[in-house]
Design a protein around this motif. Structure first.
Motif, PDB file in Angstrom:
ATOM      1  N   LEU A 107       0.843  -1.095  -0.143  1.00 37.93           N
ATOM      2  CA  LEU A 107       0.106  -0.022  -0.189  1.00 37.93           C
ATOM      3  C   LEU A 107       0.885   1.318  -0.070  1.00 37.93           C
ATOM      4  O   LEU A 107       0.446   2.244  -0.748  1.00 37.93           O
ATOM      5  N   LEU A 108       1.949   1.109   0.751  1.00 35.00           N
ATOM      6  CA  LEU A 108       2.825   2.504   0.821  1.00 35.00           C
ATOM      7  C   LEU A 108       3.885   2.758  -0.383  1.00 35.00           C
ATOM      8  O   LEU A 108       4.584   3.802  -0.309  1.00 35.00           O
TER       9      LEU A 108
ATOM     10  N   ILE B 286      -7.279   5.570   2.830  1.00 33.77           N
ATOM     11  CA  ILE B 286      -8.506   6.426   2.708  1.00 33.77           C
ATOM     12  C   ILE B 286      -8.553   7.306   4.009  1.00 33.77           C
ATOM     13  O   ILE B 286      -9.118   8.534   4.037  1.00 33.77           O
ATOM     14  N   ALA B 287      -8.097   6.749   5.084  1.00 33.99           N
ATOM     15  CA  ALA B 287      -8.208   7.653   6.161  1.00 33.99           C
ATOM     16  C   ALA B 287      -7.426   8.789   6.174  1.00 33.99           C
ATOM     17  O   ALA B 287      -7.764   9.952   6.456  1.00 33.99           O
ATOM     18  N   GLY B 288      -6.061   8.790   5.670  1.00 36.31           N
ATOM     19  CA  GLY B 288      -5.404   9.936   5.374  1.00 36.31           C
ATOM     20  C   GLY B 288      -6.079  10.647   4.292  1.00 36.31           C
ATOM     21  O   GLY B 288      -5.737  11.967   4.411  1.00 36.31           O
ATOM     22  N   ARG B 289      -6.474  10.118   3.293  1.00 36.58           N
ATOM     23  CA  ARG B 289      -7.137  10.748   2.294  1.00 36.58           C
ATOM     24  C   ARG B 289      -8.456  12.026   2.936  1.00 36.58           C
ATOM     25  O   ARG B 289      -8.656  12.973   2.479  1.00 36.58           O
ATOM     26  N   LEU B 290      -9.069  11.427   4.020  1.00 36.39           N
ATOM     27  CA  LEU B 290     -10.056  12.179   4.313  1.00 36.39           C
ATOM     28  C   LEU B 290      -9.552  13.247   5.249  1.00 36.39           C
ATOM     29  O   LEU B 290     -10.016  14.317   5.242  1.00 36.39           O
ATOM     30  N   ILE B 291      -8.707  12.805   5.999  1.00 34.97           N
ATOM     31  CA  ILE B 291      -7.945  13.805   6.807  1.00 34.97           C
ATOM     32  C   ILE B 291      -7.331  15.266   5.990  1.00 34.97           C
ATOM     33  O   ILE B 291      -7.659  16.245   6.249  1.00 34.97           O
ATOM     34  N   ARG B 292      -6.843  14.617   4.835  1.00 38.64           N
ATOM     35  CA  ARG B 292      -6.229  15.645   4.022  1.00 38.64           C
ATOM     36  C   ARG B 292      -7.276  16.749   3.211  1.00 38.64           C
ATOM     37  O   ARG B 292      -7.270  17.655   3.031  1.00 38.64           O
ATOM     38  N   GLU B 293      -8.398  16.122   2.946  1.00 40.57           N
ATOM     39  CA  GLU B 293      -9.527  16.656   2.348  1.00 40.57           C
ATOM     40  C   GLU B 293     -10.175  17.671   3.364  1.00 40.57           C
ATOM     41  O   GLU B 293     -10.481  18.822   2.774  1.00 40.57           O
ATOM     42  N   ILE B 294     -10.392  17.338   4.698  1.00 35.46           N
ATOM     43  CA  ILE B 294     -10.797  18.355   5.723  1.00 35.46           C
ATOM     44  C   ILE B 294      -9.683  19.390   5.888  1.00 35.46           C
ATOM     45  O   ILE B 294     -10.244  20.420   5.836  1.00 35.46           O
ATOM     46  N   GLN B 295      -8.340  19.088   5.855  1.00 35.66           N
ATOM     47  CA  GLN B 295      -7.583  20.142   6.019  1.00 35.66           C
ATOM     48  C   GLN B 295      -7.741  20.999   4.808  1.00 35.66           C
ATOM     49  O   GLN B 295      -7.528  22.485   4.948  1.00 35.66           O
ATOM     50  N   SER B 296      -7.700  20.631   3.630  1.00 36.54           N
ATOM     51  CA  SER B 296      -7.764  21.357   2.232  1.00 36.54           C
ATOM     52  C   SER B 296      -9.019  22.361   2.375  1.00 36.54           C
ATOM     53  O   SER B 296      -8.910  23.465   2.014  1.00 36.54           O
ATOM     54  N   ARG B 297      -9.993  21.830   2.545  1.00 39.58           N
ATOM     55  CA  ARG B 297     -11.367  22.775   2.753  1.00 39.58           C
ATOM     56  C   ARG B 297     -11.226  23.822   3.852  1.00 39.58           C
ATOM     57  O   ARG B 297     -11.998  24.985   3.593  1.00 39.58           O
ATOM     58  N   ILE B 298     -10.627  23.616   4.842  1.00 39.03           N
ATOM     59  CA  ILE B 298     -10.524  24.503   6.032  1.00 39.03           C
ATOM     60  C   ILE B 298      -9.575  25.503   5.530  1.00 39.03           C
ATOM     61  O   ILE B 298      -9.881  26.716   5.904  1.00 39.03           O
ATOM     62  N   HIS B 299      -8.571  25.238   4.959  1.00 39.95           N
ATOM     63  CA  HIS B 299      -7.465  26.198   4.752  1.00 39.95           C
ATOM     64  C   HIS B 299      -8.004  27.095   3.704  1.00 39.95           C
ATOM     65  O   HIS B 299      -8.013  28.270   3.507  1.00 39.95           O
TER      66      HIS B 299
ATOM     67  N   GLU C  22      -1.076   9.394   3.500  1.00 41.63           N
ATOM     68  CA  GLU C  22      -2.139   9.902   2.609  1.00 41.63           C
ATOM     69  C   GLU C  22      -2.724   8.618   1.629  1.00 41.63           C
ATOM     70  O   GLU C  22      -3.700   8.867   1.020  1.00 41.63           O
ATOM     71  N   ARG C  23      -2.010   7.561   1.150  1.00 40.96           N
ATOM     72  CA  ARG C  23      -2.646   6.726   0.321  1.00 40.96           C
ATOM     73  C   ARG C  23      -3.652   5.875   0.843  1.00 40.96           C
ATOM     74  O   ARG C  23      -4.352   5.023   0.223  1.00 40.96           O
TER      75      ARG C  23
END
Length: 273
Positions: A87-88, A256-269, A253-254
């Motif tokens: 996966l990594l 889905i948990a990492g992807r969701l965290i980055r999605e929230i970060q991106s939206r809040i920024h 980030e690869r």
């Protein structure tokens, strides 16, 4: 479409997802990246003796599954790699194909006898299934749907460390879908059971196969609605609200948990700009 129990055309190089338990063969051709063998069947030891199936394609080349046994010969340039490492060290496409191969191998290993009458089953030649010649029951691979959700409140995101997570690794909440539930039902139930809070503005983001052993992760983000954070101690060791710019160690980030965290970060920024 998966084509069960077939071999590639003679002298035709194809990619091979070679599975042994929850490990796959890596050729080590590209350092740091998962690289499965690209060979015709004639050059694969015991290809005519083991279970093979066409499970997809990658960059226009067919991909075949090969279910190894512990004593199956290996070429000198091959090495077994745990699927989690794959996966990594792979693209999303390669991980999904490797995940598919491991799930099929697991299905065949655990479905040798009929679940209704106990007689030995045989493999269906037209689809990925096993059939009981005695009572006629057809069984298909099990897929267990799971919801996984990133929850935000202002600039904060809810993260927790599960009882099975490594020390220091925090992630978002997740749980299995129960019989008769919709994904949305599961999300609201699991969030409340594990954290004591309610959520609103639920939004589907993406999904990911998770072959440990046969889950399908369905990823959402949601906004905190109400309630006092109270973690379920049998599921979660610790957790809380974290500022998006001051997070603990989280999944890569690869995942889905990492992807969701980055999605929230991106939206809040984006909201803050």
């Amino acid at each position: 479409m998966i084509q069960p129990d077939v071999l590639p055309q003679p002298q035709t190089p194809v990619f091979w997802i070679m599975v042994e338990g929850n490990q796959v063969i890596d050729t080590l051709d590209r350092e740091g990246q998962f690289s499965p063998p690209l060979l015709p069947a004639e050059q694969v030891p015991e290809a005519n003796e083991r279970y093979t199936a066409r499970i997809g394609e990658y960059e226009g080349i067919d991909v075949f599954l090969f279910v190894r046994e512990e004593n199956t010969p290996m070429l000198e340039t091959w090495a077994l790699k745990p699927l989690r490492e794959c996966l990594l060290a792979s693209t999303e496409g390669w991980f999904n194909l490797a995940a598919r191969g491991c799930q099929i191998a697991g299905f065949l290993k655990t479905h040798k006898f009929c679940g209704q009458c106990g007689q030995e089953v045989s493999q269906d030649r037209d689809e990925l299934a096993v059939v009981c010649g005695y009572c006629g029951l057809t069984s298909y691979p099990r897929i267990s749907p799971v919801i996984i959700v990133g929850i935000y409140r202002g600039r904060d995101i809810l993260l927790a460390r599960g009882v099975r997570h490594p020390e220091g690794l925090f992630s978002v909440l997740a749980g299995f879908v129960e019989s008769g539930e919709t994904l949305e039902d599961t999300l609201h139930r699991e969030v409340f059971e594990e954290s004591g809070i309610t959520v609103k503005n639920v939004e589907y983001i993406s999904s990911q196969p998770w072959p440990f052993p046969h889950s399908l992760m369905t990823g959402f983000i949601a906004e905190y609605s109400g309630g006092e954070l109270t973690l379920e101690p049998e599921e979660l060791e610790e957790g809380g609200w974290f500022d998006i710019d001051d997070l603990p160690m989280t999944p890569p980030e690869r995942t889905i948990a990492g992807r969701l965290i980055r999605e929230i970060q991106s939206r809040i920024h984006a909201r803050s700009d």
